[in-house]
Design a protein around this motif. Structure first.
Motif, PDB file in Angstrom:
ATOM      1  N   ASP A  54      -1.537  -2.485   0.875  1.00  0.00           N
ATOM      2  CA  ASP A  54      -0.821  -1.235   1.107  1.00  0.00           C
ATOM      3  C   ASP A  54      -0.433  -1.142   2.581  1.00  0.00           C
ATOM      4  O   ASP A  54      -1.222  -1.504   3.452  1.00  0.00           O
ATOM      5  CB  ASP A  54      -1.720  -0.060   0.733  1.00  0.00           C
ATOM      6  N   ASN A  55       0.769  -0.640   2.827  1.00  0.00           N
ATOM      7  CA  ASN A  55       1.204  -0.471   4.216  1.00  0.00           C
ATOM      8  C   ASN A  55       0.820   0.904   4.767  1.00  0.00           C
ATOM      9  O   ASN A  55       1.152   1.226   5.905  1.00  0.00           O
ATOM     10  CB  ASN A  55       2.708  -0.712   4.360  1.00  0.00           C
ATOM     11  N   HIS A  56       0.140   1.713   3.961  1.00  0.00           N
ATOM     12  CA  HIS A  56      -0.359   3.035   4.367  1.00  0.00           C
ATOM     13  C   HIS A  56       0.756   3.921   4.931  1.00  0.00           C
ATOM     14  O   HIS A  56       0.545   4.684   5.872  1.00  0.00           O
ATOM     15  CB  HIS A  56      -1.509   2.908   5.361  1.00  0.00           C
ATOM     16  N   GLY A  57       1.938   3.792   4.357  1.00  0.00           N
ATOM     17  CA  GLY A  57       3.060   4.636   4.747  1.00  0.00           C
ATOM     18  C   GLY A  57       3.798   4.203   5.993  1.00  0.00           C
ATOM     19  O   GLY A  57       4.752   4.852   6.408  1.00  0.00           O
ATOM     20  N   ASP A  58       3.397   3.102   6.578  1.00  0.00           N
ATOM     21  CA  ASP A  58       4.066   2.590   7.777  1.00  0.00           C
ATOM     22  C   ASP A  58       4.983   1.442   7.368  1.00  0.00           C
ATOM     23  O   ASP A  58       4.561   0.309   7.222  1.00  0.00           O
ATOM     24  CB  ASP A  58       3.035   2.105   8.796  1.00  0.00           C
ATOM     25  N   PHE A  59       6.246   1.756   7.193  1.00  0.00           N
ATOM     26  CA  PHE A  59       7.195   0.774   6.684  1.00  0.00           C
ATOM     27  C   PHE A  59       7.614  -0.250   7.728  1.00  0.00           C
ATOM     28  O   PHE A  59       8.304  -1.209   7.421  1.00  0.00           O
ATOM     29  CB  PHE A  59       8.402   1.473   6.059  1.00  0.00           C
ATOM     30  N   ALA A  60       7.179  -0.081   8.939  1.00  0.00           N
ATOM     31  CA  ALA A  60       7.417  -1.080   9.986  1.00  0.00           C
ATOM     32  C   ALA A  60       6.194  -1.964  10.190  1.00  0.00           C
ATOM     33  O   ALA A  60       6.219  -2.878  11.009  1.00  0.00           O
ATOM     34  CB  ALA A  60       7.793  -0.390  11.299  1.00  0.00           C
ATOM     35  N   ALA A  61       5.129  -1.702   9.439  1.00  0.00           N
ATOM     36  CA  ALA A  61       3.873  -2.435   9.619  1.00  0.00           C
ATOM     37  C   ALA A  61       4.046  -3.907   9.253  1.00  0.00           C
ATOM     38  O   ALA A  61       4.621  -4.246   8.230  1.00  0.00           O
ATOM     39  CB  ALA A  61       2.768  -1.820   8.770  1.00  0.00           C
ATOM     40  N   THR A  62       3.534  -4.736  10.109  1.00  0.00           N
ATOM     41  CA  THR A  62       3.527  -6.177   9.850  1.00  0.00           C
ATOM     42  C   THR A  62       2.141  -6.583   9.367  1.00  0.00           C
ATOM     43  O   THR A  62       1.190  -5.787   9.412  1.00  0.00           O
ATOM     44  CB  THR A  62       3.840  -6.965  11.141  1.00  0.00           C
ATOM     45  N   PHE A  90       1.491 -13.102   2.221  1.00  0.00           N
ATOM     46  CA  PHE A  90       1.007 -11.751   2.489  1.00  0.00           C
ATOM     47  C   PHE A  90       2.157 -10.792   2.234  1.00  0.00           C
ATOM     48  O   PHE A  90       3.185 -10.846   2.914  1.00  0.00           O
ATOM     49  CB  PHE A  90       0.522 -11.627   3.937  1.00  0.00           C
ATOM     50  N   LEU A  91       2.003  -9.934   1.231  1.00  0.00           N
ATOM     51  CA  LEU A  91       3.035  -8.974   0.864  1.00  0.00           C
ATOM     52  C   LEU A  91       2.513  -7.569   1.109  1.00  0.00           C
ATOM     53  O   LEU A  91       1.321  -7.308   0.935  1.00  0.00           O
ATOM     54  CB  LEU A  91       3.396  -9.124  -0.618  1.00  0.00           C
ATOM     55  N   THR A  92       3.397  -6.663   1.493  1.00  0.00           N
ATOM     56  CA  THR A  92       3.001  -5.267   1.636  1.00  0.00           C
ATOM     57  C   THR A  92       3.541  -4.481   0.458  1.00  0.00           C
ATOM     58  O   THR A  92       4.620  -4.774  -0.063  1.00  0.00           O
ATOM     59  CB  THR A  92       3.493  -4.648   2.956  1.00  0.00           C
ATOM     60  N   LYS A  93       2.768  -3.482   0.057  1.00  0.00           N
ATOM     61  CA  LYS A  93       3.174  -2.626  -1.047  1.00  0.00           C
ATOM     62  C   LYS A  93       3.119  -1.171  -0.597  1.00  0.00           C
ATOM     63  O   LYS A  93       2.492  -0.854   0.399  1.00  0.00           O
ATOM     64  CB  LYS A  93       2.310  -2.866  -2.287  1.00  0.00           C
ATOM     65  N   VAL A  94       3.757  -0.322  -1.389  1.00  0.00           N
ATOM     66  CA  VAL A  94       3.828   1.087  -1.025  1.00  0.00           C
ATOM     67  C   VAL A  94       3.172   1.991  -2.051  1.00  0.00           C
ATOM     68  O   VAL A  94       2.947   3.167  -1.782  1.00  0.00           O
ATOM     69  CB  VAL A  94       5.288   1.541  -0.803  1.00  0.00           C
ATOM     70  N   ARG A  95       2.903   1.479  -3.217  1.00  0.00           N
ATOM     71  CA  ARG A  95       2.294   2.276  -4.278  1.00  0.00           C
ATOM     72  C   ARG A  95       1.160   1.480  -4.907  1.00  0.00           C
ATOM     73  O   ARG A  95       0.779   0.442  -4.406  1.00  0.00           O
ATOM     74  CB  ARG A  95       3.335   2.664  -5.339  1.00  0.00           C
ATOM     75  N   HIS A  96       0.688   1.915  -6.037  1.00  0.00           N
ATOM     76  CA  HIS A  96      -0.491   1.340  -6.661  1.00  0.00           C
ATOM     77  C   HIS A  96      -0.315  -0.104  -7.117  1.00  0.00           C
ATOM     78  O   HIS A  96      -1.169  -0.946  -6.860  1.00  0.00           O
ATOM     79  CB  HIS A  96      -0.939   2.215  -7.833  1.00  0.00           C
ATOM     80  N   SER A  97       0.758  -0.402  -7.806  1.00  0.00           N
ATOM     81  CA  SER A  97       0.932  -1.752  -8.348  1.00  0.00           C
ATOM     82  C   SER A  97       1.386  -2.734  -7.272  1.00  0.00           C
ATOM     83  O   SER A  97       2.274  -2.439  -6.481  1.00  0.00           O
ATOM     84  CB  SER A  97       1.962  -1.746  -9.476  1.00  0.00           C
ATOM     85  N   ALA A  98       0.809  -3.929  -7.316  1.00  0.00           N
ATOM     86  CA  ALA A  98       1.217  -4.992  -6.388  1.00  0.00           C
ATOM     87  C   ALA A  98       2.622  -5.500  -6.711  1.00  0.00           C
ATOM     88  O   ALA A  98       3.228  -6.193  -5.899  1.00  0.00           O
ATOM     89  CB  ALA A  98       0.219  -6.145  -6.441  1.00  0.00           C
ATOM     90  N   PHE A  99       3.151  -5.143  -7.877  1.00  0.00           N
ATOM     91  CA  PHE A  99       4.506  -5.547  -8.255  1.00  0.00           C
ATOM     92  C   PHE A  99       5.557  -4.553  -7.780  1.00  0.00           C
ATOM     93  O   PHE A  99       6.691  -4.918  -7.521  1.00  0.00           O
ATOM     94  CB  PHE A  99       4.617  -5.683  -9.783  1.00  0.00           C
TER      95      PHE A  99
END
Length: 178
Positions: A54-62, A90-99
């Motif tokens: 999860d990127n924890h709401g930080d869409f610029a997070a690397t 290493f992928l970032t996600k924004v919600r519950h599912s990794a997809f």
């Protein structure tokens, strides 16, 4: 090409949310067998190790930002053993599912993956929703129950039963997984 992907979900956490103490208590038990499973996967050519966090709401997070926040968080002891190697996806996600909103489906297809092993946190949330998304995409599922952390044990048990019964997941242990 790997036919199996070991997916480590959301283990880079600063443990600073409302249910963090409950989750950390469960994660304490999960980290040792999961770290061992990750080490075994790294030695195998037929297993692709993929981290989704999860990127924890930080869409610029690397990757580096997410790792640093987790290491500087309340439980670096739960993060350090599971830091992703630099040579692994290493992928970032924004919600519950990794997809959801990630290139995971493309990555798995490109690498010829047929089976996914889901690990990480939270069993009754992100693991469950990722399992459903994997199932509807026709991936075989394995869930090592000693490698998934929960907030609420009764909901985690129900989630594991749902994955086993409704999604044909093989619920196993880390020792029997790979």
């Amino acid at each position: 090409m790997a036919t199996t992907a070991l997916i480590v979900i959301d283990m880079l956490s600063p443990y600073d949310h409302q249910d963090a103490d409950l989750l950390a208590k469960s994660a304490e038990e999960v980290v040792p067998p999961l770290a061992d499973l990750v080490a075994r996967a790294r030695r195998r050519d037929d297993v692709d190790l993929i981290y989704v966090n999860d990127n924890h709401g930080d869409f610029a997070a690397t990757r580096e930002t997410i790792q640093a926040r987790a290491r500087e968080g309340r439980r670096p002891d739960l993060v350090e053993p599971l830091l992703p190697p630099p040579d692994r996806a290493f992928l970032t996600k924004v919600r519950h599912s990794a997809f959801y909103g990630t290139p995971l489906e493309y990555l798995l297809g490109h690498r010829g993956v047929e089976r996914v092993v889901l690990t990480g946190q939270v069993t009754e949330q992100c693991i469950l929703y990722t399992a459903l998304d994997a199932y509807v995409r026709h991936y075989a599922l394995k869930i090592p129950k000693d490698c998934v952390a929960h907030i609420h044990p009764e909901l985690a048990d129900a989630a594991l039963r749902m994955m086993e019964r409704n999604m044909r997941a093989e619920v196993t242990t880390a020792a029997e997984c790979l």
